[in-house]
Design a protein around this motif. Structure first.
Motif, PDB file in Angstrom:
ATOM      1  N   TYR A   1       0.824  -1.211   0.000  1.00  0.00           N
ATOM      2  CA  TYR A   1       0.000   0.000   0.000  1.00  0.00           C
ATOM      3  C   TYR A   1       0.862   1.267   0.000  1.00  0.00           C
ATOM      4  CZ  TYR A   1      -3.631   3.333   1.427  1.00  0.00           C
ATOM      5  OH  TYR A   1      -4.491   4.404   1.495  1.00  0.00           O
ATOM      6  N   SER A   2       1.956   1.218   0.769  1.00  0.00           N
ATOM      7  CA  SER A   2       2.819   2.399   0.854  1.00  0.00           C
ATOM      8  C   SER A   2       3.578   2.655  -0.437  1.00  0.00           C
ATOM      9  CB  SER A   2       3.810   2.234   2.012  1.00  0.00           C
ATOM     10  OG  SER A   2       4.662   1.118   1.777  1.00  0.00           O
ATOM     11  N   LEU A   3       3.625   1.666  -1.325  1.00  0.00           N
ATOM     12  CA  LEU A   3       4.368   1.799  -2.575  1.00  0.00           C
ATOM     13  C   LEU A   3       3.489   2.183  -3.753  1.00  0.00           C
ATOM     14  CD1 LEU A   3       6.575  -1.419  -2.215  1.00  0.00           C
ATOM     15  CD2 LEU A   3       7.165   0.926  -1.536  1.00  0.00           C
ATOM     16  N   ILE A   4       2.175   2.139  -3.559  1.00  0.00           N
ATOM     17  CA  ILE A   4       1.258   2.439  -4.660  1.00  0.00           C
ATOM     18  C   ILE A   4       1.212   3.949  -4.889  1.00  0.00           C
ATOM     19  CG2 ILE A   4      -1.134   2.318  -5.446  1.00  0.00           C
ATOM     20  CD1 ILE A   4      -1.472  -0.193  -3.806  1.00  0.00           C
ATOM     21  N   PRO A   5       1.495   4.404  -6.107  1.00  0.00           N
ATOM     22  CA  PRO A   5       1.500   5.853  -6.367  1.00  0.00           C
ATOM     23  C   PRO A   5       0.114   6.472  -6.351  1.00  0.00           C
ATOM     24  CG  PRO A   5       1.839   4.640  -8.405  1.00  0.00           C
ATOM     25  CD  PRO A   5       1.882   3.627  -7.303  1.00  0.00           C
ATOM     26  N   VAL A   6      -0.925   5.671  -6.625  1.00  0.00           N
ATOM     27  CA  VAL A   6      -2.296   6.172  -6.655  1.00  0.00           C
ATOM     28  C   VAL A   6      -2.876   6.118  -5.242  1.00  0.00           C
ATOM     29  CG1 VAL A   6      -4.610   5.885  -7.624  1.00  0.00           C
ATOM     30  CG2 VAL A   6      -2.587   5.373  -9.020  1.00  0.00           C
ATOM     31  N   VAL A   7      -3.558   7.175  -4.838  1.00  0.00           N
ATOM     32  CA  VAL A   7      -4.175   7.220  -3.508  1.00  0.00           C
ATOM     33  C   VAL A   7      -5.438   6.369  -3.505  1.00  0.00           C
ATOM     34  CG1 VAL A   7      -5.235   8.679  -1.749  1.00  0.00           C
ATOM     35  CG2 VAL A   7      -3.257   9.507  -3.050  1.00  0.00           C
ATOM     36  N   ILE A   8      -5.471   5.382  -2.640  1.00  0.00           N
ATOM     37  CA  ILE A   8      -6.629   4.498  -2.488  1.00  0.00           C
ATOM     38  C   ILE A   8      -7.159   4.646  -1.073  1.00  0.00           C
ATOM     39  CG2 ILE A   8      -7.469   2.119  -2.559  1.00  0.00           C
ATOM     40  CD1 ILE A   8      -5.239   1.461  -4.499  1.00  0.00           C
ATOM     41  N   GLU A   9      -8.452   4.847  -0.959  1.00  0.00           N
ATOM     42  CA  GLU A   9      -9.069   5.009   0.361  1.00  0.00           C
ATOM     43  C   GLU A   9      -8.747   3.790   1.233  1.00  0.00           C
ATOM     44  OE1 GLU A   9     -11.856   3.738   2.156  1.00  0.00           O
ATOM     45  OE2 GLU A   9     -11.584   5.338   3.656  1.00  0.00           O
ATOM     46  N   GLY A  10      -8.395   4.046   2.507  1.00  0.00           N
ATOM     47  CA  GLY A  10      -7.909   2.989   3.380  1.00  0.00           C
ATOM     48  C   GLY A  10      -8.848   1.815   3.535  1.00  0.00           C
ATOM     49  N   ASP A  11     -10.126   2.082   3.754  1.00  0.00           N
ATOM     50  CA  ASP A  11     -11.090   0.998   3.937  1.00  0.00           C
ATOM     51  C   ASP A  11     -11.275   0.187   2.654  1.00  0.00           C
ATOM     52  OD1 ASP A  11     -11.998   0.897   6.646  1.00  0.00           O
ATOM     53  OD2 ASP A  11     -12.966   2.836   6.336  1.00  0.00           O
ATOM     54  N   VAL A  12     -11.158   0.864   1.508  1.00  0.00           N
ATOM     55  CA  VAL A  12     -11.251   0.149   0.232  1.00  0.00           C
ATOM     56  C   VAL A  12     -10.084  -0.823   0.101  1.00  0.00           C
ATOM     57  CG1 VAL A  12     -11.184   0.379  -2.279  1.00  0.00           C
ATOM     58  CG2 VAL A  12     -12.525   1.995  -0.917  1.00  0.00           C
ATOM     59  N   TRP A  13      -8.891  -0.316   0.436  1.00  0.00           N
ATOM     60  CA  TRP A  13      -7.721  -1.200   0.361  1.00  0.00           C
ATOM     61  C   TRP A  13      -7.844  -2.355   1.362  1.00  0.00           C
ATOM     62  CZ3 TRP A  13      -4.270  -2.340  -3.021  1.00  0.00           C
ATOM     63  CH2 TRP A  13      -3.139  -3.069  -2.656  1.00  0.00           C
ATOM     64  N   ALA A  14      -8.345  -2.069   2.545  1.00  0.00           N
ATOM     65  CA  ALA A  14      -8.523  -3.117   3.552  1.00  0.00           C
ATOM     66  C   ALA A  14      -9.492  -4.190   3.051  1.00  0.00           C
ATOM     67  CB  ALA A  14      -9.023  -2.505   4.857  1.00  0.00           C
ATOM     68  N   ALA A  15     -10.554  -3.760   2.360  1.00  0.00           N
ATOM     69  CA  ALA A  15     -11.501  -4.727   1.802  1.00  0.00           C
ATOM     70  C   ALA A  15     -10.829  -5.585   0.726  1.00  0.00           C
ATOM     71  CB  ALA A  15     -12.706  -3.994   1.216  1.00  0.00           C
ATOM     72  N   VAL A  16      -9.971  -4.955  -0.091  1.00  0.00           N
ATOM     73  CA  VAL A  16      -9.215  -5.712  -1.102  1.00  0.00           C
ATOM     74  C   VAL A  16      -8.315  -6.738  -0.424  1.00  0.00           C
ATOM     75  CG1 VAL A  16      -7.415  -5.546  -2.868  1.00  0.00           C
ATOM     76  CG2 VAL A  16      -9.290  -3.878  -2.825  1.00  0.00           C
ATOM     77  N   VAL A  17      -7.660  -6.309   0.632  1.00  0.00           N
ATOM     78  CA  VAL A  17      -6.771  -7.214   1.371  1.00  0.00           C
ATOM     79  C   VAL A  17      -7.555  -8.413   1.906  1.00  0.00           C
ATOM     80  CG1 VAL A  17      -5.294  -7.445   3.409  1.00  0.00           C
ATOM     81  CG2 VAL A  17      -5.140  -5.402   1.971  1.00  0.00           C
ATOM     82  N   CYS A  18      -8.740  -8.173   2.460  1.00  0.00           N
ATOM     83  CA  CYS A  18      -9.586  -9.262   2.954  1.00  0.00           C
ATOM     84  C   CYS A  18      -9.930 -10.235   1.830  1.00  0.00           C
ATOM     85  CB  CYS A  18     -10.872  -8.709   3.558  1.00  0.00           C
ATOM     86  SG  CYS A  18     -10.682  -7.939   5.159  1.00  0.00           S
ATOM     87  N   GLY A  19     -10.331  -9.685   0.690  1.00  0.00           N
ATOM     88  CA  GLY A  19     -10.698 -10.532  -0.437  1.00  0.00           C
ATOM     89  C   GLY A  19      -9.550 -11.381  -0.921  1.00  0.00           C
ATOM     90  N   VAL A  20      -8.357 -10.776  -1.022  1.00  0.00           N
ATOM     91  CA  VAL A  20      -7.184 -11.531  -1.465  1.00  0.00           C
ATOM     92  C   VAL A  20      -6.818 -12.605  -0.446  1.00  0.00           C
ATOM     93  CG1 VAL A  20      -4.718 -11.370  -2.011  1.00  0.00           C
ATOM     94  CG2 VAL A  20      -6.295  -9.613  -2.839  1.00  0.00           C
ATOM     95  N   ALA A  21      -6.891 -12.267   0.840  1.00  0.00           N
ATOM     96  CA  ALA A  21      -6.570 -13.242   1.883  1.00  0.00           C
ATOM     97  C   ALA A  21      -7.502 -14.450   1.811  1.00  0.00           C
ATOM     98  CB  ALA A  21      -6.658 -12.585   3.260  1.00  0.00           C
ATOM     99  N   ILE A  22      -8.782 -14.193   1.590  1.00  0.00           N
ATOM    100  CA  ILE A  22      -9.753 -15.290   1.476  1.00  0.00           C
ATOM    101  C   ILE A  22      -9.453 -16.139   0.249  1.00  0.00           C
ATOM    102  CG2 ILE A  22     -12.184 -15.813   1.034  1.00  0.00           C
ATOM    103  CD1 ILE A  22     -12.853 -13.343   2.772  1.00  0.00           C
ATOM    104  N   LEU A  23      -9.164 -15.490  -0.873  1.00  0.00           N
ATOM    105  CA  LEU A  23      -8.852 -16.226  -2.101  1.00  0.00           C
ATOM    106  C   LEU A  23      -7.604 -17.086  -1.918  1.00  0.00           C
ATOM    107  CD1 LEU A  23      -9.323 -16.830  -5.096  1.00  0.00           C
ATOM    108  CD2 LEU A  23      -8.003 -14.763  -5.635  1.00  0.00           C
ATOM    109  N   VAL A  24      -6.563 -16.525  -1.317  1.00  0.00           N
ATOM    110  CA  VAL A  24      -5.336 -17.288  -1.075  1.00  0.00           C
ATOM    111  C   VAL A  24      -5.620 -18.477  -0.161  1.00  0.00           C
ATOM    112  CG1 VAL A  24      -3.058 -17.205   0.018  1.00  0.00           C
ATOM    113  CG2 VAL A  24      -3.781 -15.358  -1.501  1.00  0.00           C
TER     114      VAL A  24
END
Length: 334
Positions: free
Chosen positions: A278-301
């Motif tokens: 997240y700290s390396l992404i040049p585009v600003v992404i809302e924190g809760d949106v990124w957290a939701a993405v993280v949850c989805g990826v964790a479940i998929l993995v």
């Protein structure tokens, strides 16, 4: 097959994922108002896991009695292979990438104790893979359950097993050798014995009521000494209802329940990695949106690891155990 149990497992695992996503976001200074509002409520997923475990051990033993040795082997085959691999993976990561992980590699004694589910008992520390602290209590429960099988055999087995199991766990708590959270295993064990006394309508009331009671604790931090009351009891009420009401047939939910162990062990790797990204992404992404993405990826993995690694690994170990059993039988005959 009680498919609702798989749904409950899925719920428990996702709750823990939500907890650690929120905690990791705070550690990495990611602003997540929605996830932060949950507080430490995701910890309640562990309490639900303990209740489920107590239920399953008695439910299965009542229907397919096993010897103490066979019971312990079955449980070891279920949890040791994947847990050992994930522990080794983290240990290797801590050695080769300390500058990235920012955590020192544990001593070999700590690593060995982690493999033996004795890290808390010997060192007073969480195991190397910190989510394994729950497995150390699971292992304790399995040992006491096996001992209960031994002691209950002269007393008509099933009728006395629950009494012996309850007495042993309560004694551990009263003597301070175990925290009260281990009593949650007894909730599940008792449910396995009394669920047939509850009607369908009451079952729905239990499931909905337990869920509401758990939801009411959102945002509250419950000390481990009190969790058996404020999270354990609602989890038990909820699970009681789950075992009584009609069983779900949703394939996705049951598959997620099947993958709950893989999800539980792997999500910490995924969350940590993606929060660093997240700290390396040049585009600003809302924190809760990124957290939701993280949850989805964790479940998929978690699902992928279960399907393509945990299942083959467990089958391989199980075949090895079967081969050893057959070899021992042939040797005994000779």
């Amino acid at each position: 097959m009680l498919n609702n149990l798989q749904g409950a497992r899925a719920l428990a695992a996702i709750s823990v994922v939500l907890l650690h996503v929120g905690a990791s976001a705070r550690d990495h200074s990611v602003n997540t108002p929605l996830f932060s509002s949950l507080g430490n409520w995701g910890n309640s997923g562990v309490d639900l896991f303990f209740v489920i475990s107590g239920f399953i051990m008695v439910y299965v033993q009542d229907r397919s009695p096993r010897s103490p040795g066979r019971f312990l082997v079955d449980r070891a085959v279920r949890i040791v292979p994947l847990y050992s691999v994930m522990t080794l993976a983290l240990f290797g990561l801590l050695i080769v990438a300390q500058s990235v992980v920012r955590s020192p590699a544990p001593e070999m004694g700590h690593l060995t104790a982690s493999f033996l589910f004795l890290s808390k008992a010997i060192y007073g520390l969480d195991p190397v893979l910190y989510v394994g602290w729950t497995l150390e209590y699971e292992a304790l429960f399995y040992l006491i359950f096996a001992l209960s099988i031994v002691l209950s055999k002269p007393c008509s087995g099933g009728q006395k097993l629950l009494l012996i199991l309850s007495s042993a766990l309560i004694l551990l708590v009263l003597t301070g050798l175990a925290p009260p959270i281990v009593l949650e295993f007894l909730y599940g064990a008792a449910i396995a014995r009394v669920r047939h006394l509850i009607g369908l309508r009451t079952g729905w009331l239990f499931m909905v009521g337990g869920g509401v009671l758990l939801a009411l604790t959102i945002g509250h931090d419950i000390a481990i000494e009190a969790r058996w009351i404020f999270w354990g009891l609602p989890a038990a009420i909820f699970l009681m209802g789950c075992t009584i009401v009609p069983q779900i047939s949703n394939g996705l939910v049951t598959r997620l329940g099947d993958a709950s162990f893989s999800l539980y062990l792997t999500h910490v790797f995924v969350i940590s990695a993606l929060m660093k990204v997240y700290s390396l992404i040049p585009v600003v992404i809302e924190g809760d949106v990124w957290a939701a993405v993280v949850c989805g990826v964790a479940i998929l993995v978690g699902i992928l690891v279960h399907r393509y690694f945990e299942q083959p690994l467990t089958q391989l170990v199980r075949r090895g155990v079967t081969w050893i059993d057959s070899l021992n039988r042939r040797t005994a005959v000779v």
